[in-house]
Design an enzyme around this catalytic site. Structure first.
Site, mmCIF file in Angstrom:
data_model
loop_
_atom_site.group_PDB
_atom_site.id
_atom_site.type_symbol
_atom_site.label_atom_id
_atom_site.label_comp_id
_atom_site.label_asym_id
_atom_site.label_seq_id
_atom_site.Cartn_x
_atom_site.Cartn_y
_atom_site.Cartn_z
ATOM 1 N N CYS A 163 0.747 -1.164 0.260
ATOM 2 C CA CYS A 163 0.169 0.054 -0.066
ATOM 3 C C CYS A 163 1.171 1.689 -0.215
ATOM 4 O O CYS A 163 2.343 0.616 0.040
ATOM 5 C CB CYS A 163 -0.976 -0.749 1.073
ATOM 6 S SG CYS A 163 -2.656 1.602 0.880
ATOM 7 N N CYS A 179 -4.157 -0.718 -2.963
ATOM 8 C CA CYS A 179 -4.410 0.784 -3.086
ATOM 9 C C CYS A 179 -3.989 0.873 -4.941
ATOM 10 O O CYS A 179 -2.822 0.682 -4.822
ATOM 11 C CB CYS A 179 -3.837 1.728 -2.271
ATOM 12 S SG CYS A 179 -2.633 2.441 -2.560
ATOM 13 N N CYS A 217 4.445 1.029 -7.251
ATOM 14 C CA CYS A 217 5.418 0.341 -6.880
ATOM 15 C C CYS A 217 6.699 -0.050 -7.752
ATOM 16 O O CYS A 217 6.878 -0.225 -8.822
ATOM 17 C CB CYS A 217 4.905 -1.037 -6.934
ATOM 18 S SG CYS A 217 5.360 -2.270 -6.324
#
Length: 139
Positions: A9, A81, A88
């Site tokens: 997240c 999310c 990422c």
């Protein structure tokens, strides 16, 4: 062999912490579960409280940065999310990737009770998702 799951997240403070708690609960000894963020914001006290209501203690969880887990060969990476999915960082992994954009209860506004209700609502969504994930993916 234990399968390894990483939950990602943005700040590793709320949704990923709740998911880590439920994945550990449902998978038991069949999986090692980690959570991390692209930033670290500390574990949200309301996330700890809402999980305690459901009998799961995440008060000893820590907020971890994705870089801490670069050397772990994960089987599954779950982003919880959209921001984490977009931000990422790439790291070489054979992991299967899953994504579900849960609403952020930390952004809830209103009375204490309204905010608590939003945390409970998101907690239930994450719980349902984690139970289904473990049933379908963890052997």
């Amino acid at each position: 062999m234990n399968q390894k799951i990483l939950v990602l997240c943005t700040g590793n403070s709320c949704r990923s912490q709740i998911a880590e708690g439920y994945l550990r609960y449902f998978a038991g000894k069949k999986a090692a579960v980690y959570s991390a963020g692209v930033e670290t914001h500390g574990v949200n006290p309301k996330a700890i409280a809402t999980m305690k209501e459901d009998g799961i203690d995440i008060s000893n969880h820590t907020s971890n940065h994705i870089d801490e887990y670069r050397n772990i060969d994960f089987d599954f990476v779950i982003t919880v999310c959209d921001n984490a999915k977009e931000r990422c960082p790439f790291f070489p992994t054979k992991a299967q990737k899953f994504h579900y954009n849960f609403p952020d209860p930390a952004k809830a506004t209103g009375t204490d009770e309204e905010i608590a209700d939003e945390f409970r609502k998101v907690r239930q969504q994450i719980k349902d998702y984690c139970e289904k994930f473990v049933t379908e993916k963890i052997n």
